[in-house]
Design an enzyme around this catalytic site. Structure first.
Site, PDB file in Angstrom:
ATOM      1  N   GLY A   1       2.155   7.799  -0.018  1.00  0.00           N
ATOM      2  CA  GLY A   1       3.004   8.959  -0.247  1.00  0.00           C
ATOM      3  C   GLY A   1       3.497   8.943  -1.683  1.00  0.00           C
ATOM      4  CB  SER A   2       6.882   9.151  -3.157  1.00  0.00           C
ATOM      5  OG  SER A   2       7.507   8.082  -2.458  1.00  0.00           O
TER       6      SER A   2
ATOM      7  CD  GLU B   1       9.036   3.916   1.446  1.00  0.00           C
ATOM      8  OE1 GLU B   1       8.979   4.763   2.354  1.00  0.00           O
ATOM      9  OE2 GLU B   1       8.682   4.158   0.275  1.00  0.00           O
TER      10      GLU B   1
ATOM     11  CG  PHE C   1      -1.775   1.260   1.317  1.00  0.00           C
ATOM     12  CD1 PHE C   1      -2.786   1.486   0.399  1.00  0.00           C
ATOM     13  CD2 PHE C   1      -1.581   2.187   2.336  1.00  0.00           C
ATOM     14  CE1 PHE C   1      -3.585   2.619   0.478  1.00  0.00           C
ATOM     15  CE2 PHE C   1      -2.378   3.315   2.437  1.00  0.00           C
ATOM     16  CZ  PHE C   1      -3.380   3.535   1.499  1.00  0.00           C
ATOM     17  N   GLY C   2       0.616   2.125  -0.955  1.00  0.00           N
ATOM     18  CA  GLY C   2       1.333   3.382  -1.019  1.00  0.00           C
ATOM     19  C   GLY C   2       0.423   4.549  -0.694  1.00  0.00           C
TER      20      GLY C   2
END
Length: 217
Positions: free
Chosen positions: A9-10, A86, A6-7
């Site tokens: 942000g960027s 990350e 799951f993203g």
């Protein structure tokens, strides 16, 4: 083997890895906030930038995109890439993921998400809340190997708008940064978001009606 990531942000606008499927949706019980310091992409140790993390909050949802990666070799390659990308986030959580078509029951379970926690003993990059003027000033100034911090903010603003999930708090922060920049550097995302604001409002209202009451489940 299948990996879902799951993203929020960027990763929403640039996965940076090969994937088999991308699904727009949201997670429950979290709020997206610009509380995570960043020294390796959008800032430096001397002048850290601010990036998003997730703050636990009841009755909140956070929109983003989930990516499916299939195959053991592909999964290992993507995980190695994400661990480096990350590395300033201290928590790897596996969460339920919902979509407009599945607001009451998870569309996916066990989706990987990277979180910068509020525990400063484990997460030395956590900056926490600050007045919006202070956050905007920091974002306007910070620059890292991946580029200006404001570009990160503007591109996230635009990406969320494009998937119909604009956030008032994020737009307010972006507007404060644009004021500081005088409009000279805010064209990458700023103009586009202003043009899309009407569409964003329409989609957010539509999506809000579809997921209304889902948080109670």
């Amino acid at each position: 083997m299948v990996l879902w990531v799951f993203g929020y942000g960027s990763l929403v606008w640039r996965a940076g890895f090969n994937y088999d499927e991308r699904v727009v949706g949201y997670i429950k019980g979290y709020q997206r906030v610009f509380y995570q310091g960043n020294t390796d992409h959008r800032g430096t140790p001397e002048n850290p930038g601010r990036c998003v993390t997730l703050l636990p909050k009841e009755e909140s949802i956070c929109w983003g995109a989930a990516y499916r990666v299939s195959g053991k070799d592909s999964e290992e390659l993507v995980l190695s890439y994400l661990e480096l990308r990350e590395k300033e986030y201290d928590v790897r959580a596996y969460i339920d993921f919902y979509t407009v078509d599945s607001p009451a029951q998870p569309a996916l379970r066990g989706v990987l998400v990277y979180i910068g926690s509020q525990n400063k003993q484990n997460n030395k990059y956590y900056l926490g809340p600050a007045p919006i003027e202070d956050m905007a000033s920091q974002i306007a100034r910070a620059v890292g190997p991946s580029g200006p911090n404001y570009e990160y903010l503007f591109r996230l603003e635009e990406a969320l708008c494009e998937i119909g999930c604009a956030e008032d708090e994020l737009i307010e922060l972006a507007d404060e940064v644009r004021k500081l920049l005088g409009g000279a550097n805010g064209t990458n995302g700023a103009n586009g978001v202003k043009k899309l604001n009407g569409m964003c409002t329409h989609h957010v209202q539509k999506i809000g009606k579809q997921v209304n009451g889902a948080l109670a489940h």
